[in-house]
Design a protein around this motif. Structure first.
Motif, PDB file in Angstrom:
ATOM      1  N   MET A   1       0.840  -1.175   0.000  1.00 15.53           N
ATOM      2  CA  MET A   1       0.000   0.000   0.000  1.00 15.53           C
ATOM      3  C   MET A   1       0.889   1.244   0.000  1.00 15.53           C
ATOM      4  N   SER A   2       0.570   2.224  -0.834  1.00 14.76           N
ATOM      5  CA  SER A   2       1.408   3.421  -0.945  1.00 14.76           C
ATOM      6  C   SER A   2       1.119   4.403   0.185  1.00 14.76           C
ATOM      7  N   GLU A   3       2.116   5.236   0.438  1.00 14.35           N
ATOM      8  CA  GLU A   3       1.977   6.275   1.457  1.00 14.35           C
ATOM      9  C   GLU A   3       0.976   7.317   0.966  1.00 14.35           C
ATOM     10  N   PRO A   4       0.189   7.912   1.875  1.00 12.97           N
ATOM     11  CA  PRO A   4      -0.719   8.972   1.447  1.00 12.97           C
ATOM     12  C   PRO A   4       0.078  10.195   0.983  1.00 12.97           C
ATOM     13  N   SER A   5      -0.503  10.929   0.057  1.00 21.02           N
ATOM     14  CA  SER A   5       0.183  12.118  -0.441  1.00 21.02           C
ATOM     15  C   SER A   5       0.195  13.211   0.622  1.00 21.02           C
ATOM     16  N   VAL A   6       1.202  14.050   0.536  1.00 20.35           N
ATOM     17  CA  VAL A   6       1.367  15.161   1.465  1.00 20.35           C
ATOM     18  C   VAL A   6       1.228  16.451   0.666  1.00 20.35           C
ATOM     19  N   THR A   7       0.406  17.352   1.177  1.00 22.62           N
ATOM     20  CA  THR A   7       0.214  18.656   0.560  1.00 22.62           C
ATOM     21  C   THR A   7       0.519  19.719   1.597  1.00 22.62           C
ATOM     22  N   VAL A   8       1.202  20.769   1.168  1.00 19.77           N
ATOM     23  CA  VAL A   8       1.514  21.888   2.063  1.00 19.77           C
ATOM     24  C   VAL A   8       0.994  23.169   1.431  1.00 19.77           C
ATOM     25  N   TRP A   9       0.121  23.860   2.169  1.00 24.36           N
ATOM     26  CA  TRP A   9      -0.287  25.199   1.772  1.00 24.36           C
ATOM     27  C   TRP A   9       0.830  26.111   2.243  1.00 24.36           C
ATOM     28  N   HIS A  10       1.546  26.692   1.295  1.00 21.54           N
ATOM     29  CA  HIS A  10       2.833  27.316   1.551  1.00 21.54           C
ATOM     30  C   HIS A  10       2.862  28.785   1.141  1.00 21.54           C
ATOM     31  N   ASN A  11       3.539  29.582   1.968  1.00 23.96           N
ATOM     32  CA  ASN A  11       3.869  30.960   1.634  1.00 23.96           C
ATOM     33  C   ASN A  11       5.395  31.043   1.711  1.00 23.96           C
ATOM     34  N   PRO A  12       6.074  31.198   0.580  1.00 23.61           N
ATOM     35  CA  PRO A  12       7.534  31.177   0.594  1.00 23.61           C
ATOM     36  C   PRO A  12       8.168  32.301   1.419  1.00 23.61           C
ATOM     37  N   ARG A  13       7.436  33.341   1.737  1.00 23.88           N
ATOM     38  CA  ARG A  13       7.973  34.434   2.548  1.00 23.88           C
ATOM     39  C   ARG A  13       7.898  34.134   4.040  1.00 23.88           C
ATOM     40  N   CYS A  14       7.251  33.040   4.417  1.00 29.65           N
ATOM     41  CA  CYS A  14       7.048  32.695   5.827  1.00 29.65           C
ATOM     42  C   CYS A  14       8.122  31.699   6.287  1.00 29.65           C
ATOM     43  N   SER A  15       8.850  32.061   7.334  1.00 28.82           N
ATOM     44  CA  SER A  15       9.905  31.174   7.833  1.00 28.82           C
ATOM     45  C   SER A  15       9.343  29.865   8.375  1.00 28.82           C
ATOM     46  N   LYS A  16       8.166  29.894   8.988  1.00 27.82           N
ATOM     47  CA  LYS A  16       7.551  28.662   9.500  1.00 27.82           C
ATOM     48  C   LYS A  16       7.193  27.729   8.346  1.00 27.82           C
ATOM     49  N   SER A  17       6.706  28.299   7.280  1.00 28.13           N
ATOM     50  CA  SER A  17       6.339  27.515   6.110  1.00 28.13           C
ATOM     51  C   SER A  17       7.585  26.892   5.475  1.00 28.13           C
ATOM     52  N   ARG A  18       8.622  27.681   5.323  1.00 24.66           N
ATOM     53  CA  ARG A  18       9.881  27.145   4.778  1.00 24.66           C
ATOM     54  C   ARG A  18      10.449  26.075   5.702  1.00 24.66           C
ATOM     55  N   GLY A  19      10.329  26.291   7.009  1.00 27.02           N
ATOM     56  CA  GLY A  19      10.833  25.319   7.977  1.00 27.02           C
ATOM     57  C   GLY A  19      10.102  23.989   7.891  1.00 27.02           C
TER      58      GLY A  19
END
Length: 119
Positions: A1-19
Motif C-alpha cells: 500500500m502506498s503512502e498517502p500524499s502530502v500537501t503543504v499550503w505554503h507561503n515562501p515568505r514565511c519562515s515557518k512555512s519554509r521550515g
C-alpha cells in the motif's frame, strides 16, 4: 500500500512555512506545494481543511493579527463571514497547513508537520 500524499499550503515568505518544508524534505517527503496566495482555496476547500483539522471554527486557520482582519472587522464575525473572508483574502489564512490523507495540522511550530507522518 502506498503512502498517502502530502500537501503543504505554503507561503515562501514565511519562515515557518519554509521550515516545515525543510523538515519534510529531511525525511524524504516530497509534498505537493500549494502557493495559496497565488491560487486561493475555495470556501469548500477551507471547510474541508477544517474537517481534517477536526474543527468547525475557521479562526483556527485565521491570521487574526493581520491588518486585513481588522480592516474587514472580522472580530466577532460569524463562521460564514469568516470563511467568505478567508476565501476572498488568502493572506488571512494561517500557514503552513499540512495535509496528509484525512488529517491536517497548522504547522506552527513547523515540527507539527511531522505528527502527520506517524500512523
Amino acid at each position: 500500500m502506498s503512502e498517502p500524499s502530502v500537501t503543504v499550503w505554503h507561503n515562501p515568505r514565511c519562515s515557518k512555512s519554509r521550515g516545515a518544508l525543510a523538515l519534510l524534505a529531511e525525511r524524504g517527503v516530497d509534498p505537493e506545494v500549494v502557493r495559496y496566495l497565488d491560487t486561493a482555496p475555495s470556501r469548500a476547500e477551507l471547510v474541508e481543511v477544517l474537517r481534517r483539522l477536526g474543527s468547525d471554527d475557521p479562526l483556527v486557520i485565521t491570521r487574526t493579527g493581520e491588518a486585513r482582519y481588522r480592516e474587514l472587522g472580522l472580530a466577532g464575525a460569524d463562521r460564514d463571514t469568516v470563511l467568505d473572508a478567508l476565501a476572498a483574502n488568502p493572506i488571512l489564512i494561517e500557514r503552513p497547513i499540512v495535509l496528509v490523507g484525512d488529517r491536517a495540522v497548522v504547522a506552527r511550530p513547523p515540527e507539527r508537520a511531522l505528527e502527520l507522518l506517524e500512523p
